[in-house]
Scaffold this active site. Structure first.
Site: not given
Ligand code: ADP
Ligand code: ASP
Ligand code: MG
Length: 814
Positions: A605, A610, A681
């Site tokens: 996760e 973060a 990401k």
């Protein structure tokens, strides 16, 4: 009259014998007591060892003998500071005979079962003599009676069969005239009808006591040992095991037969028909309730009453198409095993009649194979059956309970628990009575299997998570602190017992199989041994703990490369590092597949935003059938900081310097400013959305100049920023003129992704994004106009650690 039996540890030292005497003192107040004793703890093994040495022509047997002699005299002297001449002479004579026997074994170089029985019989005979003498000296009305004169057996040495007719008569006629309050007898020892010394099998003192209890039809048989009863499973292997209050004879027999050493299996038989209760008690905690074994099937809140195991098992399989439909194969098979006196512990046969599989002691495996292959020589030569296959070093694990038959799903739970822990089941058997379900597993998995099954069936669903952390920097430290702080909350409210078992960084590693004391973890880590990535992995595998979780809090490629191995061992992986998930698609996919195949969750996760629940939200959308139309996101805390601070009053170079100084960028700010981190990401989000995408597929139109991008070093890069200030001011001026804010945006739509700097107009959800915050907007079929937005701090040690912690907890709840 009562019969009490005290085991090896109970009579293992003078202090312990004092405890035994105190118990006998109390028990004999209003009743006559018969007391059966074992050899002093460890003596039987020492006698056998001395015999082996002598047989192997090793003079070391003399030292072994001297140790045995010293132990007995030390015990006597500690109990009786001034022992009588008579008792010293008795012991001296006995030990002299032992010495001569050992000399004999040494000379003839042979230790037959018959001689072995002579040898081990010294243990019980010596201990009973010492205890009786001590009690006499203390003024008790005590008699010593040698059980060899009462118990008659056949001559099956080392495990003789009792002749109950003769034995019962002898016991009755002796005790009819015995008027002492306390009678001490050695356990385990007996004689054959021809007068040879025999024994009742290892652990057989329990049986001696039971034989006497049954012959005299006493009211109770008490087995005094070093634990407070029959436990739910072996307390030496499972810390959480607890004593069982009540058991039926059947349950006790099953548990002891399948390895609960606290009761020698044949012990139940003599007292069963007479309905004499067996009470297992702890010599070192006489107040503890112990376990009562009686006739009744006991109601209990636990359907499974106990779990036991037998190690050193070999599994032999007789297989071949020639067996189908032909009667007599099994008869011949088991006949040859009986002739060879090989005890069969476990049998299963596939319904196709194609194979018969059975479990025996490891030590008998070669002998069994030879005998069976010879018996079926003809069929093997015709290829009707295969030579017998042998697999060694296995264990049988058995679940036992009278009431299991009326509950569905017990075997399902058993096998799924073993499966989840990557414990391979080699064979299964369930008796028709359904009081027992057994599975054969590898011996190396026994401890893990017992712990996992015990947790599943007895521990009010508390699940233990065993966490191994690599990387104890900023984020790692915060994670440890959070686990420490939440430990009791999680145990109470979520029934999760989160333990950190291993810690490492690039230099050191430390392991505590029962969990690191988190109050002093830093001091413990200070004394850690030298580490390596492979060494850490090996230790995790070797510990083989259930629900193991490896947590990567590094940004190290070599660590990311080892996830695969962890998953293959059913160790869950929680990754902070994005390296694995943003590597090639095939590697990403492989890890997902391994996680599924080995039932080991792989969670990451914190790779995006973060601690923000971004991946989890996306997974839930996809899993619940929603379709993602687009994702737009600001995912870089560093770029956000830079563009929130940069203006026509502050040059770009200084702004980036400040970001680096305040810890918002990587040591090399180009990783952030080039957009590669953001590209990784959005790549992960696209993949989580089911898209097969590589990093090269992402359009990355950099806002940096060619010079910036081609700089050779960080310093060089900063120089180019000064030179290109006009370029950056132009970007700012254009945004300002358009009443926009500059934001570095990642976008995914229709299977394509891009990253780049955008002018965000007023009113857009990104416009007011502050500091290091991240934001993600999911436009989906269910959220077509108003997107689902996740927003909040997207960087920082505390939130990243809490994201990792959330992944760990999620694994606990799976
Ligand atoms: P004794 O010398 O008193 O006869 P044993 O060593 O034969 O004692 O048996 C007691 C031991 O049995 C315990 O110390 C424990 O390690 C072992 N054990 C194995 N399984 C169980 C169980 N289910 N319950 C209690 N003890 C068990
Ligand atoms: N001393 C024997 C043994 O160690 C018998 C017993 O203790 O029950 O096996
Ligand atoms: Mg025992």
């Amino acid at each position: 009259m009562k019969v009490l039996k005290f085991g090896g540890t109970s009579v293992g030292s003078s202090q312990n014998i004092q405890k035994v005497i105190a118990i006998l003192d109390e028990k004999s107040i209003d009743d006559n007591v018969i007391c059966v004793v074992s050899a002093i703890g460890g003596i039987t093994d020492k006698l056998l060892n001395a015999g082996q040495l002598a047989k192997n022509k090793d003079k070391g047997y003399e030292t072994a003998f001297n140790t045995i002699k010293t132990i007995h005299f030390d015990t006597l002297n500690a109990l009786l500071p001034q022992p009588s001449k008579a008792i010293i002479t008795t012991l001296e004579n006995s030990l002299q005979q032992l010495k001569e026997l050992l000399n004999g074994i040494f000379l003839i170089n042979e230790l037959s079962p018959k001689t072995s029985d002579k040898l081990v019989s010294f243990g019980e005979c010596l201990s009973s003599t010492i205890i009786a003498e001590t009690m006499k000296n203390k003024g008790y009305n005590v008699a010593l009676k040698n059980s060899q004169e009462l118990i008659t057996t056949d001559d099956n040495f080392t495990r003789a069969q009792v002749n109950f007719e003769v034995t019962n008569k002898a016991i009755k006629s002796y005790f009819v005239n015995a008027d002492q309050t306390i009678t001490i007898l050695p356990g385990f020892v007996s004689k054959s009808s021809s007068g040879e010394q025999t024994t009742l099998g290892r652990g057989g003192s329990d049986f001696t006591a039971s034989i006497i209890a049954a012959a005299l039809q006493v009211s109770q048989l008490e087995i005094w040992t070093d634990v407070s009863g029959m436990y739910t499973t072996n307390p030496k292997l499972v810390k959480q095991a607890f004593p069982i209050d009540n058991l039926s004879y059947q349950e006790a027999m099953e548990l002891s037969h399948f390895g609960a050493k606290v009761l020698y299996p044949p012990t139940v038989q003599p007292v069963l028909d007479l309905d004499i209760p067996i009470h297992i008690k702890n010599t070192f905690d006489p107040e503890a309730k112990g376990t009562i074994i009686t006739k009744q099937e006991q109601q209990s809140k636990h359907t499974v009453k106990g779990i036991s195991n037998i190690n050193n098992i070999a599994l032999l399989t007789l297989e071949g198409s020639g067996m189908i439909g032909i009667p007599g194969f099994s008869k011949r098979l088991f006949e040859v095993l009986a002739t060879e006196k090989i005890n069969v512990i476990f049998i299963t046969q596939a319904s196709s009649e194609h194979s018969i599989c059975f479990g025996i002691d490891n030590a008998d495996a070669e002998r069994a194979k030879k005998a069976i292959d010879t018996t079926f020589d003809y069929e093997i030569s015709l290829h009707k059956i295969n030579p017998i296959a042998v697999e060694k070093d296995l264990s049988i694990i058995a679940l036992v309970g009278d009431n299991m038959k009326s509950h569905q799903g017990i075997s399902g739970k058993m096998f799924s628990t073993l499966g989840k822990n990557n414990i391979n089941i080699r064979a299964i058997a369930q008796g028709a009575s359904e009081k027992n379900i057994s599975a054969v597993v590898s011996e190396k998995d026994v401890k893990k299997a017992l712990n996992a099954l015990h947790e599943r069936f007895f521990e009010s669903n508390t699940k233990q998570l065993n966490v191994f952390i690599t990387g104890v920097g900023n984020v790692g430290e915060k994670l440890i602190e959070q686990i420490k702080q939440q430990h009791s909350f999680l145990k109470k409210n979520l029934k999760l017992d989160v333990r950190i078992v291993g810690l490492s960084n690039s230099r050191k590693m430390v392991f505590k199989p029962n969990g690191i004391d988190l109050k002093n973890w830093a001091a413990t880590f200070h004394h850690a041994e030298k580490s390596s990535i492979e060494g850490f992995y090996n230790k995790v595998v070797q510990l083989n703990l259930r629900n193991s979780i490896f947590v990567d809090v590094t940004a190290n490629e070599d660590v990311a490369n080892i996830y695969e191995k962890y998953l293959r061992h059913s160790v869950a992986v929680v990754a902070c590092s994005k390296i694995a998930c943003s590597s090639t698609f095939s590697n990403y996919k492989k890890l997902q597949d391994l996680a599924l195949k080995y039932n080991a969750p792989f969670l990451y996760e914190t790779n995006v935003g973060a601690g923000l629940p971004i991946i989890n939200t996306l997974n839930n959308l996809v899993a619940s059938g929603d379709k993602v139309i687009s994702i737009q996101a600001v995912l870089s805390g560093s770029l956000n900081f830079v563009f929130n601070n940069f203006s026509d009053k502050k040059n770009f170079h200084d702004t980036v310097k400040q970001a680096q100084f305040e810890g918002y960028t990587e040591p090399d700010p180009r990783i952030d400013l080039s957009g590669i981190d953001v590209a990784r990401k959005i790549l992960i989000l696209a993949r989580e959305n089911g898209i097969k995408m590589e990093i090269e597929d992402i359009e990355n139109k950099s806002f940096l100049t060619k010079q910036n991008l081609e700089s050779n070093s960080v310093d060089d890069f900063y120089d180019t920023l000064i030179k290109d200030e006009a370029h950056f001011q132009k970007l700012y001026a254009s945004a300002k003129a358009n009443h926009c804010q500059l934001k570095y945006v990642a976008e995914y739509k229709n299977g394509k992704a891009k990253v780049g700097l955008q002018e965000i107009p007023e009113g857009h959800p990104f416009y007011n994004l502050e500091g290091k915050d991240n934001i993600v907007m999911f436009h989906t079929q269910r959220y077509p106009e108003q997107p689902l937005i996740v927003k909040g701090a997207g960087a920082g040690a505390d939130v990243t650690a809490s994201g990792l912690f959330a992944d760990i907890i999620k694994i606990g709840n799976i």
